[in-house]
Design a protein around this motif. Structure first.
Motif, PDB file in Angstrom:
ATOM      1  N   MET A   1      -2.698  10.872   3.230  1.00 39.69           N
ATOM      2  CA  MET A   1      -1.688  10.283   2.927  1.00 39.69           C
ATOM      3  C   MET A   1      -1.480   8.784   3.510  1.00 39.69           C
ATOM      4  SD  MET A   1       2.258  11.608   4.123  1.00 39.69           S
ATOM      5  CE  MET A   1       3.472  11.338   2.624  1.00 39.69           C
ATOM      6  N   THR A   2      -1.067   7.710   3.031  1.00 39.36           N
ATOM      7  CA  THR A   2      -1.081   6.490   3.439  1.00 39.36           C
ATOM      8  C   THR A   2       0.057   6.161   4.350  1.00 39.36           C
ATOM      9  OG1 THR A   2      -2.263   5.474   1.683  1.00 39.36           O
ATOM     10  CG2 THR A   2      -1.124   3.982   2.739  1.00 39.36           C
TER      11      THR A   2
ATOM     12  N   VAL B   1       1.695   0.421   5.334  1.00 37.82           N
ATOM     13  CA  VAL B   1       0.428  -0.514   4.435  1.00 37.82           C
ATOM     14  C   VAL B   1       0.929  -1.349   3.617  1.00 37.82           C
ATOM     15  CG1 VAL B   1      -1.282   0.053   3.087  1.00 37.82           C
ATOM     16  CG2 VAL B   1      -1.013   1.685   5.255  1.00 37.82           C
ATOM     17  N   PRO B   2       2.022  -0.920   2.902  1.00 35.70           N
ATOM     18  CA  PRO B   2       2.294  -2.104   1.634  1.00 35.70           C
ATOM     19  C   PRO B   2       2.772  -3.268   2.270  1.00 35.70           C
ATOM     20  CG  PRO B   2       3.159   0.033   0.984  1.00 35.70           C
ATOM     21  CD  PRO B   2       2.465   0.021   2.595  1.00 35.70           C
ATOM     22  N   TYR B   3       3.159  -3.284   3.645  1.00 34.95           N
ATOM     23  CA  TYR B   3       3.827  -4.598   4.416  1.00 34.95           C
ATOM     24  C   TYR B   3       2.646  -5.295   5.386  1.00 34.95           C
ATOM     25  CZ  TYR B   3       7.894  -2.237   2.573  1.00 34.95           C
ATOM     26  OH  TYR B   3       8.590  -1.482   1.832  1.00 34.95           O
ATOM     27  N   ILE B   4       1.614  -4.840   5.373  1.00 42.54           N
ATOM     28  CA  ILE B   4       0.326  -5.695   6.127  1.00 42.54           C
ATOM     29  C   ILE B   4      -0.225  -6.684   5.028  1.00 42.54           C
ATOM     30  CG2 ILE B   4      -1.736  -5.234   7.107  1.00 42.54           C
ATOM     31  CD1 ILE B   4      -0.796  -2.359   7.772  1.00 42.54           C
ATOM     32  N   GLY B   5      -0.100  -7.716   5.868  1.00 46.67           N
ATOM     33  CA  GLY B   5      -1.126  -9.053   4.913  1.00 46.67           C
ATOM     34  C   GLY B   5       0.046  -9.926   4.235  1.00 46.67           C
TER      35      GLY B   5
ATOM     36  N   ARG C   1      20.196   9.466  11.049  1.00 49.78           N
ATOM     37  CA  ARG C   1      19.522   9.672   9.580  1.00 49.78           C
ATOM     38  C   ARG C   1      17.902   9.801  10.062  1.00 49.78           C
ATOM     39  NH1 ARG C   1      20.525   5.098   5.587  1.00 49.78           N
ATOM     40  NH2 ARG C   1      18.449   4.828   5.094  1.00 49.78           N
ATOM     41  N   PRO C   2      17.364  10.908   9.780  1.00 47.28           N
ATOM     42  CA  PRO C   2      16.066  10.859   9.467  1.00 47.28           C
ATOM     43  C   PRO C   2      15.328  10.069   8.485  1.00 47.28           C
ATOM     44  CG  PRO C   2      16.765  12.925   8.895  1.00 47.28           C
ATOM     45  CD  PRO C   2      17.991  12.248   9.192  1.00 47.28           C
ATOM     46  N   LEU C   3      14.281   9.139   8.460  1.00 45.25           N
ATOM     47  CA  LEU C   3      13.822   8.566   7.341  1.00 45.25           C
ATOM     48  C   LEU C   3      12.847   9.268   6.536  1.00 45.25           C
ATOM     49  CD1 LEU C   3      13.828   4.875   9.028  1.00 45.25           C
ATOM     50  CD2 LEU C   3      15.318   5.797   7.068  1.00 45.25           C
ATOM     51  N   GLY C   4      12.323  10.301   7.337  1.00 49.18           N
ATOM     52  CA  GLY C   4      11.037  10.945   6.652  1.00 49.18           C
ATOM     53  C   GLY C   4       9.557  10.078   6.685  1.00 49.18           C
ATOM     54  N   LEU C   5       9.640   9.289   7.596  1.00 53.08           N
ATOM     55  CA  LEU C   5       8.315   8.179   7.596  1.00 53.08           C
ATOM     56  C   LEU C   5       7.322   8.998   8.445  1.00 53.08           C
ATOM     57  CD1 LEU C   5      10.178   4.854   7.960  1.00 53.08           C
ATOM     58  CD2 LEU C   5       9.369   5.893   5.798  1.00 53.08           C
TER      59      LEU C   5
END
Length: 143
Positions: free
Chosen positions: A1-2, A6-10, A139-143
């Protein structure tokens, strides 16, 4: 699982940016809160002309963190999406987003967004505080 970050890096730096096309340090937080938590944060874009206006930015950060909806988080209690505030040139002017114990996602004007350790190296002695948005207190974010 990623990992969620990750989509916010770079992502590239952009003055006052808050989209995937370019972000400032606060703009990265605005983007993450909007896309991950569904929370709209103010951009404060009208409050300063450029990121070099440190006193104006420090005043914004001080005003925002001293009142609702931000709550101070005790050391060791930080969690994903908490906002870490850092001192630069003696003023609270930099923001990072917690993405794991001791790690933050952030961006500076000379680099793309990246994950770094905020408890060692150049950021450790600059940490001014960590804050959690009121809507994320229970509130849990589930991250």
């Amino acid at each position: 699982m990623t990992h969620w970050s990750v989509p916010y890096i770079g992502l590239p730096w952009r003055e006052k940016g808050d989209t995937r096309e370019g972000v400032s340090c606060w703009g990265l937080g605005v983007l993450l809160y909007r896309e991950i938590a569904g929370i709209t944060l103010p951009t404060y874009a009208e409050a300063f002309a450029t990121s070099s206006e440190r006193a104006e930015i420090a005043a914004i950060i001080d005003g925002a963190t001293s009142a609702w909806p931000w709550n101070l988080v005790l050391p060791g209690q930080e969690r994903n999406l908490d906002v870490a505030i850092f001192r630069r040139a003696g003023m609270d002017t930099h923001v990072g987003l917690i993405c794991g114990r001791g790690r933050m996602l952030h961006i500076t004007h000379d680099q793309e967004s990246a994950i770094v350790d905020y408890r060692s190296g150049r950021w450790a002695h600059r940490l001014a505080g960590i804050y959690r948005h009121a809507d994320l207190m229970e509130r849990p974010l589930g991250l």
